[in-house]
Write an enzyme that holds these catalytic residues in place. Structure first.
Site, mmCIF file in Angstrom:
data_model
loop_
_atom_site.group_PDB
_atom_site.id
_atom_site.type_symbol
_atom_site.label_atom_id
_atom_site.label_comp_id
_atom_site.label_asym_id
_atom_site.label_seq_id
_atom_site.Cartn_x
_atom_site.Cartn_y
_atom_site.Cartn_z
ATOM 1 N N TRP A 153 -25.195 -34.546 -17.756
ATOM 2 C CA TRP A 153 -24.831 -33.522 -18.730
ATOM 3 C C TRP A 153 -25.972 -33.155 -19.677
ATOM 4 O O TRP A 153 -26.010 -32.038 -20.197
ATOM 5 C CB TRP A 153 -23.641 -34.012 -19.561
ATOM 6 N N VAL A 154 -26.865 -34.086 -19.924
ATOM 7 C CA VAL A 154 -27.971 -33.848 -20.854
ATOM 8 C C VAL A 154 -29.280 -34.187 -20.155
ATOM 9 O O VAL A 154 -29.395 -35.242 -19.527
ATOM 10 C CB VAL A 154 -27.827 -34.718 -22.130
ATOM 11 N N ALA A 155 -30.254 -33.300 -20.260
ATOM 12 C CA ALA A 155 -31.544 -33.538 -19.602
ATOM 13 C C ALA A 155 -32.213 -34.781 -20.169
ATOM 14 O O ALA A 155 -32.218 -35.008 -21.384
ATOM 15 C CB ALA A 155 -32.459 -32.335 -19.784
ATOM 16 N N SER A 160 -36.667 -31.347 -20.123
ATOM 17 C CA SER A 160 -35.945 -30.139 -20.522
ATOM 18 C C SER A 160 -36.910 -29.009 -20.852
ATOM 19 O O SER A 160 -37.848 -29.182 -21.633
ATOM 20 C CB SER A 160 -35.070 -30.420 -21.749
ATOM 21 N N HIS A 162 -36.402 -26.639 -22.714
ATOM 22 C CA HIS A 162 -36.286 -26.247 -24.120
ATOM 23 C C HIS A 162 -37.402 -26.856 -24.970
ATOM 24 O O HIS A 162 -37.712 -26.342 -26.044
ATOM 25 C CB HIS A 162 -34.921 -26.651 -24.671
ATOM 26 N N ASP A 169 -31.304 -19.879 -24.636
ATOM 27 C CA ASP A 169 -29.929 -19.668 -24.200
ATOM 28 C C ASP A 169 -29.414 -18.470 -24.988
ATOM 29 O O ASP A 169 -29.328 -18.526 -26.222
ATOM 30 C CB ASP A 169 -29.061 -20.893 -24.482
ATOM 31 N N GLU A 217 -26.787 -21.008 -14.331
ATOM 32 C CA GLU A 217 -26.659 -20.835 -15.776
ATOM 33 C C GLU A 217 -26.965 -19.383 -16.150
ATOM 34 O O GLU A 217 -28.123 -19.034 -16.406
ATOM 35 C CB GLU A 217 -27.602 -21.783 -16.526
ATOM 36 N N HIS A 220 -29.402 -18.842 -19.462
ATOM 37 C CA HIS A 220 -30.669 -19.533 -19.725
ATOM 38 C C HIS A 220 -31.834 -18.677 -19.226
ATOM 39 O O HIS A 220 -32.006 -18.468 -18.025
ATOM 40 C CB HIS A 220 -30.667 -20.888 -19.014
#
Length: 246
Positions: A153-155, A160, A162, A169, A217, A220
């Site tokens: 669920w989380v990089a 990531s 980001h 996003d 996504e 993104h």
């Protein structure tokens, strides 16, 4: 009145591979902080349009193609100058001018794009990942099991996009859920059709999941510069394919 933001987590494809690779590479990502990479925030603009941002002259277009994923962690030498938007989000200054033109044009045509996430510090990514691990441990998972579940669920920190400052996003104010229904909003349809004109690509397309390793996504976006974005758009490839065949 701005709609209340609700973010739905997206399961990451090949999560075990991402966890194993990411944890091995996390040490290199930490060097981004320890090694002295400096993120300099620009002056806060009066509004989202901002002011005092010079044209991107001499931008290294190849650097804008930097891959960050499980196999390619954040480069230890990565540096970027950040500009803060009026909603507190930060973006690499090299993407700023094109971003503003895209947002201004979309709004002028009656759409309602809203940037809900952009640059994320390595420390923030570490915190988000650790919080997810702890939530699974409270459910009875072992440390190892919790880490694997969290990576779905989380990089894993350092993997990531980001953290680059080039990823955004963007959602519609009328639908701020990070889920596939986003693709049905007029705002998102406009962005997906026109983003390349401003140097952005839809980073994780529906038909490229096995290549990107990330589920679809439709919110993104990644800045790669106008020339690269147009080439990617016209060829129908994802960033991994484009970089591999240059």
């Amino acid at each position: 009145m701005r709609a209340h933001r609700i973010y739905k987590k997206r399961r990451r494809r090949n999560s075990l591979r991402y966890f194993v690779s990411g944890m091995v590479l996390a040490g290199a990502a930490i060097l981004v902080v320890i090694g002295g990479t400096v993120f300099v925030s620009g002056k806060r603009p009066k509004d989202e349009k901002g002011s005092g941002i010079s044209e991107n002259i001499g931008v290294d277009s190849d650097e804008l193609l930097t891959l960050v994923n499980a196999e390619h962690p954040m480069p230890s030498e990565w540096q970027c100058e950040l500009v803060q938007l009026n909603n507190g989000q930060n973006i690499d200054s090299r993407a700023y001018e094109d971003l503003q033109q895209m947002m201004d044009t979309a709004r002028a045509e009656g759409y309602d794009p809203y940037i809900c996430s952009s640059w994320r510090s390595h420390e923030t990514q570490v915190r988000l990942f650790e919080e997810e691990i702890q939530s699974y441990k409270k459910q009875g998972y072992s440390e190892r099991e919790a880490e694997v579940q969290a990576a779905q669920w989380v990089a894993v920190p350092g993997t990531s996009e980001h953290e680059l400052g080039l990823a955004l996003d963007i959602v519609s104010v009328e639908n701020q859920r990070l889920e596939e229904s986003q693709e049905n909003t007029p705002t998102q349809q406009w962005l997906m059709e026109h983003c390349y004109e401003y140097g952005f690509i839809l980073r994780y397309p529906k038909d490229k999941e096995d290549i990107t390793g990330i589920g679809y996504e439709p919110w993104h976006y990644r800045y790669v510069g106008q020339d690269h974005a147009r080439a990617i758009h016209e060829s129908g490839v994802c960033l991994e394919e484009y970089v591999a065949h240059r």
